[in-house]
Design a protein around this motif. Structure first.
Motif, PDB file in Angstrom:
ATOM      1  N   LEU A 118     -10.665 -12.668   8.228  1.00 50.83           N
ATOM      2  CA  LEU A 118     -10.745 -11.421   7.480  1.00 50.83           C
ATOM      3  C   LEU A 118      -9.586 -10.496   7.847  1.00 50.83           C
ATOM      4  N   LEU A 119      -9.262 -10.414   9.129  1.00 57.61           N
ATOM      5  CA  LEU A 119      -8.127  -9.583   9.548  1.00 57.61           C
ATOM      6  C   LEU A 119      -6.805 -10.127   9.026  1.00 57.61           C
ATOM      7  N   ILE A 120      -6.638 -11.444   9.031  1.00 56.66           N
ATOM      8  CA  ILE A 120      -5.413 -12.039   8.482  1.00 56.66           C
ATOM      9  C   ILE A 120      -5.318 -11.733   6.982  1.00 56.66           C
ATOM     10  N   GLY A 121      -6.438 -11.843   6.275  1.00 54.25           N
ATOM     11  CA  GLY A 121      -6.450 -11.534   4.847  1.00 54.25           C
ATOM     12  C   GLY A 121      -6.125 -10.075   4.576  1.00 54.25           C
ATOM     13  N   GLU A 122      -6.634  -9.182   5.410  1.00 57.13           N
ATOM     14  CA  GLU A 122      -6.342  -7.764   5.233  1.00 57.13           C
ATOM     15  C   GLU A 122      -4.857  -7.467   5.427  1.00 57.13           C
ATOM     16  N   VAL A 123      -4.246  -8.097   6.404  1.00 53.03           N
ATOM     17  CA  VAL A 123      -2.815  -7.888   6.632  1.00 53.03           C
ATOM     18  C   VAL A 123      -2.012  -8.390   5.427  1.00 53.03           C
ATOM     19  N   VAL A 124      -2.365  -9.566   4.911  1.00 50.32           N
ATOM     20  CA  VAL A 124      -1.650 -10.120   3.757  1.00 50.32           C
ATOM     21  C   VAL A 124      -1.813  -9.220   2.541  1.00 50.32           C
ATOM     22  N   VAL A 125      -3.029  -8.747   2.293  1.00 42.64           N
ATOM     23  CA  VAL A 125      -3.270  -7.864   1.148  1.00 42.64           C
ATOM     24  C   VAL A 125      -2.536  -6.542   1.329  1.00 42.64           C
ATOM     25  N   ALA A 126      -2.533  -6.006   2.537  1.00 44.50           N
ATOM     26  CA  ALA A 126      -1.827  -4.750   2.790  1.00 44.50           C
ATOM     27  C   ALA A 126      -0.343  -4.883   2.507  1.00 44.50           C
ATOM     28  N   ILE A 127       0.262  -5.964   2.967  1.00 46.63           N
ATOM     29  CA  ILE A 127       1.691  -6.175   2.736  1.00 46.63           C
ATOM     30  C   ILE A 127       1.969  -6.369   1.248  1.00 46.63           C
ATOM     31  N   THR A 174       0.200  -5.360  -1.401  1.00 49.03           N
ATOM     32  CA  THR A 174       0.023  -4.146  -2.193  1.00 49.03           C
ATOM     33  C   THR A 174       1.094  -3.115  -1.902  1.00 49.03           C
ATOM     34  N   TYR A 175       1.552  -3.049  -0.669  1.00 50.49           N
ATOM     35  CA  TYR A 175       2.640  -2.116  -0.375  1.00 50.49           C
ATOM     36  C   TYR A 175       3.922  -2.536  -1.077  1.00 50.49           C
ATOM     37  N   ILE A 176       4.210  -3.830  -1.061  1.00 51.29           N
ATOM     38  CA  ILE A 176       5.412  -4.309  -1.760  1.00 51.29           C
ATOM     39  C   ILE A 176       5.295  -4.048  -3.260  1.00 51.29           C
ATOM     40  N   THR A 229       3.448  -1.676  -4.839  1.00 49.28           N
ATOM     41  CA  THR A 229       3.357  -0.269  -5.246  1.00 49.28           C
ATOM     42  C   THR A 229       4.375   0.630  -4.557  1.00 49.28           C
ATOM     43  N   ARG A 230       4.885   0.225  -3.421  1.00 47.47           N
ATOM     44  CA  ARG A 230       5.791   1.051  -2.599  1.00 47.47           C
ATOM     45  C   ARG A 230       5.160   2.406  -2.281  1.00 47.47           C
ATOM     46  N   SER A 231       3.856   2.386  -2.040  1.00 40.07           N
ATOM     47  CA  SER A 231       3.127   3.616  -1.770  1.00 40.07           C
ATOM     48  C   SER A 231       2.460   3.514  -0.401  1.00 40.07           C
ATOM     49  N   PHE A 232       2.737   4.508   0.438  1.00 39.20           N
ATOM     50  CA  PHE A 232       2.112   4.528   1.749  1.00 39.20           C
ATOM     51  C   PHE A 232       0.627   4.871   1.643  1.00 39.20           C
ATOM     52  N   LYS A 233       0.205   5.488   0.530  1.00 37.68           N
ATOM     53  CA  LYS A 233      -1.205   5.804   0.342  1.00 37.68           C
ATOM     54  C   LYS A 233      -2.034   4.524   0.235  1.00 37.68           C
ATOM     55  N   VAL A 234      -1.527   3.546  -0.489  1.00 42.73           N
ATOM     56  CA  VAL A 234      -2.238   2.272  -0.620  1.00 42.73           C
ATOM     57  C   VAL A 234      -2.303   1.571   0.731  1.00 42.73           C
ATOM     58  N   LEU A 235      -1.197   1.561   1.452  1.00 44.15           N
ATOM     59  CA  LEU A 235      -1.157   0.941   2.768  1.00 44.15           C
ATOM     60  C   LEU A 235      -2.122   1.655   3.720  1.00 44.15           C
ATOM     61  N   GLY A 236      -2.157   2.970   3.674  1.00 46.98           N
ATOM     62  CA  GLY A 236      -3.086   3.735   4.510  1.00 46.98           C
ATOM     63  C   GLY A 236      -4.534   3.479   4.139  1.00 46.98           C
ATOM     64  N   GLY A 237      -4.801   3.328   2.854  1.00 46.57           N
ATOM     65  CA  GLY A 237      -6.162   3.038   2.413  1.00 46.57           C
ATOM     66  C   GLY A 237      -6.650   1.701   2.914  1.00 46.57           C
TER      67      GLY A 237
END
Length: 112
Positions: A73-82, A84-86, A88-96
């Motif tokens: 689950l943690l590995i999946g969260e890191v992949v999804v975070a990267i 979505t940031y790529i 959207t280029r939004s720190f709000k999404v990464l922070g969420g």
């Protein structure tokens, strides 16, 4: 009072939408009631005997703090975070997603 074709269509559309929303709400409430009724079966032998007690170790092994599910689950969260940031280029999404990750870690700590 005479409605134009657009007005009549809009009135019918609103009426159908209200019926659909009411239908979905009734179905959700019936499902919740069914779950509450079926939950009682786990304690059918009385308040002193819990029929689901034997599964506590299995639940802690699967959903606990050091389980393999937690690692994936943690590995999946890191992949999804990267990703979505790529995208959207939004720190709000990464922070969420980071906030969601912290919430999931706290929830798993409470469970396990």
């Amino acid at each position: 009072m005479v409605l134009s074709h657009r007005g009549a269509f809009f009135a019918v559309k609103q009426k159908v939408l209200r019926r659909k929303v009411a239908h979905v709400l009734v179905m959700v409430l019936l499902a919740c009631a069914l779950f509450l009724v079926l939950q009682h079966g786990a304690f059918a032998a009385g308040a002193t005997k819990d029929l689901l007690k034997v599964g506590d170790d299995a639940v802690k092994g699967t959903f606990g703090q050091d389980s393999s599910l937690m690692k994936w689950l943690l590995i999946g969260e890191v992949v999804v975070a990267i990703a979505t940031y790529i995208g959207t280029r939004s720190f709000k999404v990464l922070g969420g997603i980071i906030v969601l990750s912290v919430f999931i870690n706290v929830a798993f700590a409470i469970i396990g």
